[in-house]
Design a protein around this motif. Structure first.
Motif, mmCIF file in Angstrom:
data_model
loop_
_atom_site.group_PDB
_atom_site.id
_atom_site.type_symbol
_atom_site.label_atom_id
_atom_site.label_comp_id
_atom_site.label_asym_id
_atom_site.label_seq_id
_atom_site.Cartn_x
_atom_site.Cartn_y
_atom_site.Cartn_z
ATOM 1 N N LYS A 43 0.852 -1.188 0.000
ATOM 2 C CA LYS A 43 0.000 0.000 0.000
ATOM 3 C C LYS A 43 0.882 1.230 0.000
ATOM 4 O O LYS A 43 1.796 1.324 0.821
ATOM 5 C CB LYS A 43 -0.862 0.005 1.271
ATOM 6 C CG LYS A 43 -2.344 0.004 0.980
ATOM 7 C CD LYS A 43 -3.144 0.138 2.263
ATOM 8 C CE LYS A 43 -4.288 -0.845 2.235
ATOM 9 N NZ LYS A 43 -4.573 -1.403 3.542
ATOM 10 N N GLN A 44 0.585 2.180 -0.901
ATOM 11 C CA GLN A 44 1.380 3.401 -0.917
ATOM 12 C C GLN A 44 0.882 4.343 0.180
ATOM 13 O O GLN A 44 -0.307 4.593 0.315
ATOM 14 C CB GLN A 44 1.289 4.087 -2.275
ATOM 15 C CG GLN A 44 2.215 5.294 -2.360
ATOM 16 C CD GLN A 44 2.721 5.574 -3.763
ATOM 17 O OE1 GLN A 44 2.222 5.010 -4.732
ATOM 18 N NE2 GLN A 44 3.711 6.434 -3.879
ATOM 19 N N ASN B 196 6.941 7.929 -2.291
ATOM 20 C CA ASN B 196 7.955 6.881 -2.221
ATOM 21 C C ASN B 196 7.993 6.208 -0.844
ATOM 22 O O ASN B 196 9.046 5.800 -0.383
ATOM 23 C CB ASN B 196 9.335 7.436 -2.580
ATOM 24 C CG ASN B 196 10.031 6.521 -3.588
ATOM 25 O OD1 ASN B 196 9.446 5.512 -4.022
ATOM 26 N ND2 ASN B 196 11.251 6.858 -3.943
ATOM 27 N N GLU B 197 6.831 6.131 -0.228
ATOM 28 C CA GLU B 197 6.757 5.453 1.066
ATOM 29 C C GLU B 197 5.611 4.443 1.026
ATOM 30 O O GLU B 197 4.506 4.771 0.592
ATOM 31 C CB GLU B 197 6.529 6.476 2.180
ATOM 32 C CG GLU B 197 6.696 5.878 3.555
ATOM 33 C CD GLU B 197 6.542 6.923 4.645
ATOM 34 O OE1 GLU B 197 6.394 8.108 4.328
ATOM 35 O OE2 GLU B 197 6.560 6.514 5.820
ATOM 36 N N TYR B 198 5.898 3.223 1.453
ATOM 37 C CA TYR B 198 4.913 2.150 1.317
ATOM 38 C C TYR B 198 4.783 1.372 2.615
ATOM 39 O O TYR B 198 5.685 1.334 3.447
ATOM 40 C CB TYR B 198 5.347 1.163 0.215
ATOM 41 C CG TYR B 198 5.439 1.771 -1.155
ATOM 42 C CD1 TYR B 198 4.378 1.673 -2.051
ATOM 43 C CD2 TYR B 198 6.599 2.435 -1.560
ATOM 44 C CE1 TYR B 198 4.462 2.230 -3.317
ATOM 45 C CE2 TYR B 198 6.702 2.990 -2.820
ATOM 46 C CZ TYR B 198 5.633 2.894 -3.694
ATOM 47 O OH TYR B 198 5.712 3.443 -4.936
ATOM 48 N N ILE C 128 8.835 -2.650 -6.119
ATOM 49 C CA ILE C 128 9.045 -1.422 -5.360
ATOM 50 C C ILE C 128 10.021 -0.541 -6.131
ATOM 51 O O ILE C 128 11.022 -1.030 -6.626
ATOM 52 C CB ILE C 128 9.664 -1.759 -3.980
ATOM 53 C CG1 ILE C 128 8.702 -2.615 -3.165
ATOM 54 C CG2 ILE C 128 10.042 -0.502 -3.217
ATOM 55 C CD1 ILE C 128 9.362 -3.228 -1.956
ATOM 56 N N ALA D 48 12.707 3.657 -2.379
ATOM 57 C CA ALA D 48 11.475 3.698 -1.585
ATOM 58 C C ALA D 48 11.730 3.237 -0.162
ATOM 59 O O ALA D 48 12.581 2.388 0.089
ATOM 60 C CB ALA D 48 10.415 2.815 -2.229
#
Lengths: 549, 160, 50
Positions: free
Chosen positions: B60-61, B65-67, B89, B93
């Motif tokens: 899930k975003q 650029n962070e998940y 990915i 990230a």
């Protein structure tokens, strides 16, 4: 024909040898499993008769990690105590035999359930994998039997002190007490988890088990376990090898001090095996990392003492310059060579240990096959080569036989074969581990990605090393059987070194057991009380048992 | 008890070295936040599939650029939210791993990275990693969990 | 301790000094220390790189 002259009282010698038979039988079974494992992992060989990889891995771990080591060590302790403190009373000996038979019954029970495929849970038996109750009951018998023998060791030491009031106790007797004391304190953890958690749970008396509590109790025991293997090797290095090289113990007090430090700091450090686990506060992980680093210091002291013993002796024999003394060592005497090579292997073994314990750095290697490579250097090389080095003189010495030139030569070959095999196997394991290869895994191609495919050649190298080690094991068994049953009758020295005249007096405080036991307990309480309460208070619902093999 | 001069130097040197090691990892852990995975959040191991976020495993975003990557481990499978067992990915990230197990203890190791933690029933294991290098990384189970232990795997691909 | 005093006097002669020297020991243990440091830094670098 020479007359057989035993170096210790004959009934004590029989008790020692009983342990040795079980130990070397375990070596045969365990190392054979090891060979099969490396072959299976090469991907070129399938185990016959549908035997599972994890079943033989369980046999390998239990039989070598718990049986070979514990039996050899207790046999050695029994002999050392009889030699240095004097023979046992018949009452003490009876308790010794009771312990031996209890342990042996336990081993047979546990082995039966592993062979029936009722207990493929590996020697760490992590919950909630649930084995047959017989597996846990057998292990309990091994532990309780070892306690009985530990008390015999303590009692003999105490009796010596009573008989020789005010005198400094024999060094080896003192070290035997430290070793068994550490074992006793450490095994309380595994006994607690097995008796209070695993046995009621596997019998169906309770429905669930607290996994993290069981793991924490296991590792409270699991790290001192490896020091329980190491301390007898240190005993030989400190107090026996100097005699074999013709020298003296560098310092009685430093030897005792290092053993005391090992007692204090080898127990409150179990979290360094649990660094990547959830549910444990990182502050307490780090505290135990600090304590783990403190246990390095006595090993640094040991390194110095050993080199100093060798250098002093080499110079006495006319060795010149910085390293001339090295040439003066008795390289052709396997009683020296095998343990010495063991000491050398402890250098990469120890360096790897510091890396493993370095808090978050543990993530690089945790549960990779690097760890397997690591303890095959420390336990399966340093310790085992030293145990072999002890067996070369101990077995003929207590049975009234001679270590012949032929067996000496075979022993030298054994040492070389073992070292070469281990260099290849352990080297490949270390490197594959850095690439991420997991430990305790059967052959697998995973998803066919390039990273996992790159592990293949290392596993092939491990099979080559494993095969060489198997040959080394066979050579060792030939030597053992020869020394125990066929070597010519005679008298073989039980080497015990004297303390160098230059060494100072040993402070009396080193024999103040109340003090050292008190400090040991205090350190354990410091390291464990708060995080353990935390683990119990914040526990999730317990787990039911799983049988997934 | 006397100690040789060289031994004193050696022990001082050795102890100082150990202190430096401890300081380096200590600063990295406590000051820079690189603690080993030690999440203390618990859940009912028998109700994993009904507990958020494990009812919907997968990527899930969360932001630029962070998940968040939620994975459910069980014997002998990593449920990453798709049947291909593949997560992609972008390079650079930051990924927050959120993992748990429905049955026994498993290992969670992304080979060749610092993502390496234990999964224990009843506990959520978390770790945050920034992917600096591209490539296909295999996720393997590195703690024995039963007969199919060596078959547990998934791929995390870091793409440009 | 009379023995150690005797020893101190004996150290005067260079030949005896050679006999009692522990220089080889010192260099050996320092090499071990160096090995420990190098391997540790190696894996630490790996940790930082990954």
């Amino acid at each position: 024909m020479m007359k057989a002259i035993r170096s210790i009282h004959a009934p004590d010698a029989k008790l020692t040898m009983a342990h040795m038979y079980v130990a070397f039988a375990a070596l045969f079974v365990g190392a054979s499993m090891g060979l099969l494992q490396t072959l299976e992992r090469s991907g070129k060989f399938t185990l016959p008769f549908g035997i599972g990889y994890y079943q033989i891995l369980t046999v390998h771990g239990v039989v070598l990690g718990l049986v070979l080591t514990t039996f050899f060590i207790l046999g050695f302790m029994v002999a050392v105590q009889s030699k240095t403190a004097g023979k046992y009373t018949s009452g003490e000996r009876k308790w010794g035999w009771a312990g031996f038979w209890m342990m042996t019954t336990g081993v047979i029970t546990t082995t039966i359930f592993i062979l029936l495929n009722e207990a493929s849970v590996l020697y760490t038996f992590y919950a909630p994998l649930m084995a047959h109750p017989g597996f846990y009951i057998g292990l309990t018998l091994v532990i309780v039997g070892s306690w009985l023998e530990g008390f015999v060791i303590f009692r003999r030491h105490a009796r010596w002190r009573k008989e020789n009031p005010g005198e400094r106790t024999p060094l080896l007797s003192f070290m035997a007490v430290i070793t068994m004391l550490m074992w006793l304190i450490a095994t309380i953890g595994v006994a607690a988890t097995v008796l209070l958690q695993f046995i009621p749970w596997s019998l169906g008396l309770v429905d669930s088990i607290d996994v993290l509590v069981s793991r924490t109790l296991f590792w409270y025991f699991g790290h001192p376990l490896v020091y329980f293997w190491l301390l007898p090797a240190y005993m030989a290095w400190y107090a026996i090898i100097p005699k074999i090289v013709g020298g003296k113990i560098f310092s009685d007090s430093l030897a005792r001090l290092s053993f005391i430090l090992l007692l204090l700091f080898s127990i409150p450090v179990g979290f360094h095996h649990q660094l990547t686990e959830p549910g444990i506060d990182p502050f307490w992980k780090y505290m135990q990392v600090i304590l783990t680093f403190l246990v390095v210091i006595p090993s640094l002291m040991t390194a110095f003492s050993l080199f100093a013993t060798f250098e002093a002796r080499g110079r006495e024999l006319g060795g010149k310059g910085l390293f001339g003394w090295v040439k003066k060592m008795p390289w052709k005497d396997v009683r020296f060579l095998a343990p010495f090579i063991g000491m050398l292997w402890f250098i990469p073994g120890g360096a790897g240990g510091i890396i493993n314990a370095s808090n978050q750095m543990n993530q690089v290697i945790h549960n990779t096959i690097w760890v397997t490579g690591h303890f095959h250097l420390t336990a399966a090389t340093s310790v085992i080569l030293t145990f072999f080095g002890i067996a070369y003189w101990l077995v003929p010495s207590v049975t009234g036989r001679k270590l012949t030139a032929k067996m000496n030569r075979l022993g030298i070959i054994q040492t070389i074969v073992w070292s070469v095999g281990m260099a290849i196997m352990s080297g490949a394991m270390h490197w594959q581990g850095l690439l991420g290869g997991p430990r305790r895994s059967a052959y697998s191609e995973y998803l066919g990605n390039a990273d996992t495919a790159a592990w293949g050649p290392y596993q092939l190298a491990q099979a080559v090393g494993g095969s060489i080690l198997f040959i080394g094991m066979i050579i060792m068994l030939i030597i053992f059987v020869n020394l125990a049953f066929f070597a010519p009758k005679g008298e073989e020295e039980f080497p015990i070194a004297e303390v160098s005249e230059d060494a100072g007096e040993t402070p009396k405080v080193f024999e103040n057991w109340k003090l050292w036991i008190g400090v040991t307990v205090a350190l354990i309480l410091f390291a464990y009380t708060i995080p353990f309460i935390d683990i119990i208070q914040n526990a999730p619902p317990g787990s039911k048992g799983f049988r997934l093999w | 008890m006397n100690m040789h001069k060289y031994e004193k130097i050696w022990l001082l040197f050795g102890t100082a070295t150990l202190l430096v090691f401890l300081t380096v990892v200590g600063i990295s852990a406590f000051y820079m936040g690189n603690q080993p995975p030690s999440c203390a959040v618990t859940l009912n191991p028998e109700k994993v599939h009904e507990t958020a976020p494990f009812d919907e495993p997968g990527l899930k975003q969360l932001g630029d650029n962070e998940y968040q990557l939620t994975i459910v481990a069980s014997a002998f499978n990593f449920d990453v939210g798709n049947n291909e067992k593949l997560i992609q990915i972008p390079k650079g990230a930051t990924v927050h791993f959120n993992v748990t197990t429905t049955d026994v203890v498993h290992g969670f190791e992304l080979a060749g990275t610092n993502v390496n933690m234990m999964l224990e029933p009843g506990y959520i294991s978390t770790y945050t990693n920034t992917f600096k290098n591209t490539g296909k990384f295999t996720l393997v189970c590195n703690e024995y969990c039963g007969a199919g232990h060596h078959l547990m795997a998934a791929t995390i691909e870091v793409i440009e | 301790m009379p023995k150690s005093q005797l020893k101190k006097q004996a150290v005067e002669s260079p030949e005896v000094e050679e006999k009692d020297s522990l220089k080889g020991t010192f260099i050996s243990v320092m090499l071990i220390g160096g090995f420990i440091i190098i391997t540790w830094i190696g894996v630490w670098a790996l940790y930082l790189y990954r």
